[in-house]
Motif scaffolding. Structure first.
Motif, mmCIF file in Angstrom:
data_model
loop_
_atom_site.group_PDB
_atom_site.id
_atom_site.type_symbol
_atom_site.label_atom_id
_atom_site.label_comp_id
_atom_site.label_asym_id
_atom_site.label_seq_id
_atom_site.Cartn_x
_atom_site.Cartn_y
_atom_site.Cartn_z
ATOM 1 N N ASN A 23 0.839 -1.191 0.000
ATOM 2 C CA ASN A 23 0.000 0.000 0.000
ATOM 3 C C ASN A 23 0.879 1.248 0.000
ATOM 4 O OD1 ASN A 23 -1.555 2.251 1.488
ATOM 5 N ND2 ASN A 23 -3.136 0.836 0.794
ATOM 6 N N GLN A 128 -13.219 -4.277 -6.259
ATOM 7 C CA GLN A 128 -12.498 -3.052 -6.601
ATOM 8 C C GLN A 128 -11.125 -3.344 -7.193
ATOM 9 O OE1 GLN A 128 -12.390 -0.489 -3.204
ATOM 10 N NE2 GLN A 128 -14.582 -0.178 -3.216
ATOM 11 N N GLU A 143 -11.866 -0.666 0.324
ATOM 12 C CA GLU A 143 -10.473 -0.215 0.386
ATOM 13 C C GLU A 143 -9.609 -1.039 1.346
ATOM 14 O OE1 GLU A 143 -6.957 1.667 -0.251
ATOM 15 O OE2 GLU A 143 -8.766 1.856 -1.449
#
Length: 178
Positions: A23, A128, A143
């Motif tokens: 990330n 996603q 997320e």
């Protein structure tokens, strides 16, 4: 297609470490922490030695060494904290259903994840992005959370590839596919 598999504690640890390493926001935050900690140790220590009239080449070298330890030790420390926090979360009684046997059923327009105290249906459009590591697919439905599918759930590479193609069919941006 129906997949049956067990999610273990290590699967959740692997997911969190994968998120930690890949990330960009997390990595930028760690870099800022590394730099800030090293600067604070170096400048703070030097200022302290100056204030107590103990500033010397040796004291500056000691604080340079401490700053280097802070700079290079922060990722190791943060990674260790990720593992410890994940283990603590999984020990919590409210999270006992996270591990254990799971069934992931892929249908025409949706897929369903079932397990202990869990029965969730997702449209393929809800995916996603996907990620992968050496032993898992991570199917992100928002997320921060993902469905973990260990590679042991697949009988062969053909089934694994068919699953991947089906799950990622609605993701248009190739960069969001693992």
């Amino acid at each position: 297609m129906e997949l049956h598999y067990d999610i273990q504690k290590q699967d959740y640890i692997d997911f969190n470490l994968n998120y930690f390493v890949n990330n960009a926001v997390v990595q930028r935050s760690i870099l800022i922490t590394r730099i800030a900690t090293a600067v604070i140790v170096l400048l703070g220590g030097t200022a302290l030695m100056y204030w107590v009239k103990g500033l010397s080449v040796l004291s500056v070298l000691v604080y340079v060494a401490l700053a280097a330890i802070c700079f290079f030790g922060t990722p190791w420390y943060m990674k260790r904290k990720v593992v410890k926090n994940t283990e603590r979360i999984l020990r919590n009684a409210n999270n006992k259903q996270l591990c254990g046997p799971k069934t992931l059923t892929l249908r025409e327009d949706e897929f369903e994840l079932t397990g202990e105290n869990e029965d969730t249906v997702y449209k393929y459009e809800a995916v996603q992005r996907t990620a992968t590591d050496a032993g898992h697919y991570y199917i992100f439905v928002d997320e921060f959370s993902a469905i973990i599918v260990p590679f042991t759930a697949f009988t062969d590479e053909t089934q694994k590839r068919a699953f991947y193609d089906r799950i990622t069919a609605n993701i248009e941006d190739e960069a969001l596919k693992c």
